[in-house]
Design an enzyme around this catalytic site. Sequence first.
Site, mmCIF file in Angstrom:
data_model
loop_
_atom_site.group_PDB
_atom_site.id
_atom_site.type_symbol
_atom_site.label_atom_id
_atom_site.label_comp_id
_atom_site.label_asym_id
_atom_site.label_seq_id
_atom_site.Cartn_x
_atom_site.Cartn_y
_atom_site.Cartn_z
ATOM 1 N N GLU A 83 43.714 40.377 31.108
ATOM 2 C CA GLU A 83 43.436 39.300 29.959
ATOM 3 C C GLU A 83 44.139 39.878 28.774
ATOM 4 O O GLU A 83 43.639 39.877 27.604
ATOM 5 C CB GLU A 83 42.096 39.059 29.699
ATOM 6 C CG GLU A 83 41.606 38.426 31.014
ATOM 7 C CD GLU A 83 40.028 37.922 30.817
ATOM 8 O OE1 GLU A 83 39.353 38.557 29.821
ATOM 9 O OE2 GLU A 83 39.751 36.967 31.178
ATOM 10 N N GLU A 86 40.622 35.751 38.669
ATOM 11 C CA GLU A 86 39.060 35.668 38.160
ATOM 12 C C GLU A 86 38.969 33.877 38.063
ATOM 13 O O GLU A 86 39.737 33.269 37.274
ATOM 14 C CB GLU A 86 39.124 36.238 36.793
ATOM 15 C CG GLU A 86 38.944 37.666 36.662
ATOM 16 C CD GLU A 86 38.307 38.335 35.629
ATOM 17 O OE1 GLU A 86 37.949 37.710 34.670
ATOM 18 O OE2 GLU A 86 39.084 39.316 35.093
HETATM 19 C C1 BG6 Z 1 36.732 37.974 32.055
HETATM 20 C C2 BG6 Z 1 36.863 39.573 32.064
HETATM 21 O O1 BG6 Z 1 36.954 37.873 30.641
HETATM 22 O O2 BG6 Z 1 35.588 37.573 32.299
HETATM 23 C C3 BG6 Z 1 35.801 40.337 32.684
HETATM 24 O O3 BG6 Z 1 38.100 39.944 32.629
HETATM 25 C C4 BG6 Z 1 34.487 39.294 32.699
HETATM 26 O O4 BG6 Z 1 35.835 41.387 32.586
HETATM 27 C C5 BG6 Z 1 34.631 38.026 32.793
HETATM 28 O O5 BG6 Z 1 33.430 40.180 33.339
HETATM 29 C C6 BG6 Z 1 33.471 37.073 32.798
HETATM 30 O O6 BG6 Z 1 32.802 37.269 31.706
HETATM 31 P P1 BG6 Z 1 31.598 37.729 31.089
HETATM 32 O O7 BG6 Z 1 31.365 38.097 29.851
HETATM 33 O O8 BG6 Z 1 30.644 36.632 31.697
HETATM 34 O O9 BG6 Z 1 31.291 39.009 32.110
#
Ligand code: BG6
Length: 478
Positions: A183, A377
């Site tokens: 990211e 993701e």
């Molecule tokens: C992304 C990141 O922004 O979102 C991850 O690359 C992160 O590291 C994921 O865990 C989900 O976000 P969060 O804050 O719910 O864990």
Amino acid sequence: MKKYDFPKGFLWGGATAANQIEGGYKEGNKGLNIADVLPGGKERYNILMKPGFDFEIHEDQFYYPNHEAIDFYHRYEEDIALFAEMGFKAFRMSIAWTRIFPNGDETEPNEDGLAFYDRVFDELQKYGIEPVVTISHYEMPLHLVKEYGGWRNRKVVSFFERYAKAILSRYKNKVKYWMTFNEINSGLVMPINGLGFSYQSEEDKYQPTFQAYHHQLVASAIAVKACHELIPESKIGCMILFAPVYSYDSNPENVMYAMQEEQLFNYFCGDVQVRGEYPAFMNRYFKEHNISLDIQEGDLDLLKDGTVDYIGFSYYMSRTEKKVKSDADSSEGNIIGGVRNPFLETSDWGWEIDPEGLRISLNKLYDRYQKPLFVVENGLGAYDKEEEDGSIHDEYRIDYLRGHIKAMGEALEDGVGLMGYTSWGCIDMVSMSTGEFSKRYGYIYVDKHDDGSGTLKRKKKKSFHWYKDVIESNGEIL
Ligand code: BG6
């Protein structure tokens, strides 16, 4: 139900990051990194969003969930066996820079750390699972932050180069898919974990942020070039946090504002990494914010030579924008800001749920770059409830994922080139933004709680069985 035609060899799997799963924060000579000084709970969110963080551990005041995380460091065999049972074709993970170079500025890598990832890759290979490796996922060595000022300092480019080359050469026969910075664009809103520094105040952020970006983009290009040279058959991508920006209404002022926000946040880094040059719209932005980049001789050639093979991106939500916002417009919870979108529901943490936005994102990115896309993701952070018999019926997670997989199926019909899908948090882990364990994304439940209690025992949720069928049928059974 409509059946979708996912390509043969589609990389179905799950995604993680070293700092959120491994634990063992001082084992195997590992050094401290940024995630090790981020406390759990609301404090973490404040730290990430506001200036003035001290990068120290205050054990008397806070709990540090990443120190033990879910103990993947000792339990990777069990976890990988579960991923294999679901039929994973790919597993996205990151290498902790501090396991390889504990302080970041050493000249020789740490053999213990290198050997750990050898064991993990061998285990994945045993089941035919392709590792997809992020070189840097919010895990910069703390020493580089404190002594050098993070990515603001040009010297960090050479430290990163040494680290990237060490892992690329060590794992050249084990890892085919790579990504440089997780990211990368997120540093615009969360410079601490992305760029390795905290602003002193809101006013002084522009020049250091974009200088740090320049260094990181050069470092990314160096890694891409090295990857192509050292592992000719590999594929290396960028990784962008992509949240399509919608205009709140048809007022041209709002449409223009939404477009500019999209250019700056969604496209600036990707344009450099995919096209090998700064996009034209940045010239005006740099001028208006008095930013003058120190670009050294050879940097622009490096950017040209180090363009990526594919575009990895995370997709959780869209963002709706209005030029002039009132307090009533607030979309509190939608981590990347904007105004509330009246057409969307939100997650337990206030993130707006928008599967159609994924189809929109895929189309936008493919139209712009014409390079393969990889959704690395996507997922739902939610509270899970254990029933009396210990089972977990996470239908809400299945609904969320089903909606987003359908959106990918539609985008494939639109003509988009898509190589894989690794949903986020295939196993419960520490949340990046809040440091909570209770914000769960996994198909696999981990008995670990926000106060640090729990046995760390793993168990399958309902979504585990559902995702297994999705993979087995190559996306036909949803
Ligand atoms: C992304 C990141 O922004 O979102 C991850 O690359 C992160 O590291 C994921 O865990 C989900 O976000 P969060 O804050 O719910 O864990």
